[in-house]
Design an enzyme around this catalytic site. Structure first.
Site: not given
Ligand code: GLU
Length: 481
Positions: A256-257
């Site tokens: 995930s960013k």
């Protein structure tokens, strides 16, 4: 013979947030490559998004990289021959190139509104055509443009992309990549004559800064053909490309960013050592021939090669980071470790620096993070409280613990202050323990010193506490029993 081009690489972070692992990893691979190849590593700040870019983020990115000893040769703070190194200070340069592209008809103004474009897109999708700009404004005459501008119509600037040509490049990591220009269409390259978008600014900057290799995350791979089209339009040479593999979560999904963009500072606050983070990140997508894992920066440089960067994503495994951290905690010179710890522990713990370092020597064997020390070493620095029943070994009566503690105290009282190191204590004390029974003596002794069911051994604790404090604690236990 091919002429050898000086190696110059760069990262181009946007200062829209604090320094995070994604940027560190890109910086590290660029840095390792530059150092290995005797090249230059450059930092260019991509701050054209004036609303989201802040000087404090730029400061944080530069300071953080400096702390990691990832040093750059040219950048906004140190300058260099190819500056300025902030895009916001290069606007006049971009303007010139945009004009050149418009004058030579390699780019054009597009007046289509958002709504028109959206309708076009939908129509193409429902006709089963790959959606891209139709090229409607490509052939506007100068009069058309002038009259639209006079009417106050807004425009953007699009690149005139030749249809149906193969755009090819050979990625050092991924091999040959080829894309047909029809899947791209006339991309927008500038908001207006003064304001370039990412792809255009990057191409101009990389060219003027004589960047030889663009090493960046795989998420930019779809930008590369667009940048090549812009290079072609401007008649400038293509740098070499190397796209770093994605970073994956342990379940192999794309990380995930948010996680990848957790600020570096949070890891430091949590007790991760910069050295460990660097070593860990270097192995996210690369490994040396000998499969060695613990490698300080110098060794990483000497072993690094872009050819050994893998195509498959690198798995970000927190346990692995913990492992690297625990290894670096063990090998860091004690003075340095003590220095790093001082920001983390209560200040009263460091007043006696000798004691503090002795406690660190013992605890570092078990620490995964610097912050672990705050709970595990509390017993050395704070008053201990425990239930007297804890002093009891197996089913023996409490009195026996008391007796044995008295004997231990009498024995230790006769020893010199200077004998209070683990080795000497052990040598001198063990015969007594053997005669009274090891568990019978050592259990209550250890509890009297630690107040805990599980703790380091009594001799280790006494080495940290020293004679006076050790005897005080034993006396307290005697009083309690
Ligand atoms: N600002 C972009 C990034 O940080 C730069 C990409 C590039 O290296 O071209 O992802």
């Amino acid at each position: 013979m091919t002429e050898s081009v000086p190696i110059r690489v760069r990262i181009a972070p946007s200062p829209t947030g604090y320094l995070h692992l994604g940027t560190i990893r890109a910086a590290l691979f660029n840095y390792l490559f530059a150092k290995k190849e005797n090249g230059k590593f450059i930092i260019r700040i991509e701050d054209t998004d004036t609303e989201r870019s802040l000087p404090i983020y730029e400061r944080d990115i530069l300071d953080g990289l400096k702390n990691l000893e990832i040093n750059w040769d040219e950048g906004p703070d140190v300058g260099g021959d190819y500056g300025p190194y902030r895009q916001s200070e290069r606007m006049e340069i971009y303007k010139k190139y945009i004009k050149e592209l418009l004058d030579s008809k390699k780019a054009y103004k597009c007046f289509c509104s958002k709504e028109e474009l959206e309708e076009e897109r939908k129509a193409m999708l429902s006709a089963g055509i790959f959606p891209k700009y139709s090229g409607k404004c490509r052939n506007l005459t100068e009069e058309d443009v002038k009259s639209k501008e006079k009417d106050g119509k807004e425009s953007v600037i699009r690149l005139n992309v030749p249809s149906n040509i193969e755009i090819e490049f050979s990625d050092i990591i991924r091999g040959k990549i080829s894309v047909n220009s029809d899947t791209i269409g006339d991309i927008v390259i500038a908001r207006n004559e003064r304001s370039p978008l990412y792809n255009l600014a990057v191409v101009i900057d990389d060219h003027l800064m004589k960047i030889s290799h663009v090493i960046r995350g795989e998420d930019h791979i779809s930008n590369t053909p667009k940048q090549i089209l812009i290079q072609k339009a401007l008649g400038i040479e293509m740098p070499k490309y190397a796209h770093l593999p994605l970073v994956l979560s342990p379940d192999r999904s794309k990380m995930s960013k948010r996680k990848m963009e957790t600020s570096f500072d949070e890891y430091i606050k949590d007790g991760y050592l910069p050295e460990a983070i660097v070593n860990f990140l270097a192995l996210l997508g690369w490994h040396p021939e000998d499969e060695k894992e613990i490698m300080p920066l110098e060794e990483l440089i000497s072993k690094f090669s872009l050819k050994r960067v893998q195509k498959a994503g690198g798995v970000f495994n927190m346990e692995k980071l913990d492992w690297f951290n625990s290894q670096y905690i063990k090998i860091l010179p004690i003075e340095k470790l003590a220095q790093r710890m001082s920001a983390i522990v209560p200040s009263s713990w460091t007043l006696n620096s000798d004691k503090f370092k002795k406690a660190l020597e013992i605890e570092r064997e078990r620490m995964k993070k610097l912050s672990d020390f705050n709970s595990s070493a509390k017993l050395f620095f704070e008053n201990i409280n425990y239930d007297k029943d804890l002093l009891v070994w197996k089913n023996l009566p409490l009195d026996s613990a008391k007796d044995n503690l008295l004997k231990a105290k009498n024995f230790l009282e006769k020893m010199k202050d200077s004998d209070f190191d683990k080795k000497t204590l052990e040598e001198k004390f063990m015969p007594l323990a053997s005669s009274l029974g090891r568990g019978e003596l050592l259990w209550p002794l250890r509890v009297s010193l630690s107040g805990q069911k599980n703790s380091p051994g009594p001799f280790e604790i006494m080495e940290v506490l020293g004679k006076r404090e050790s005897l005080e604690r034993i006396q307290k236990a005697i009083d309690l029993a």
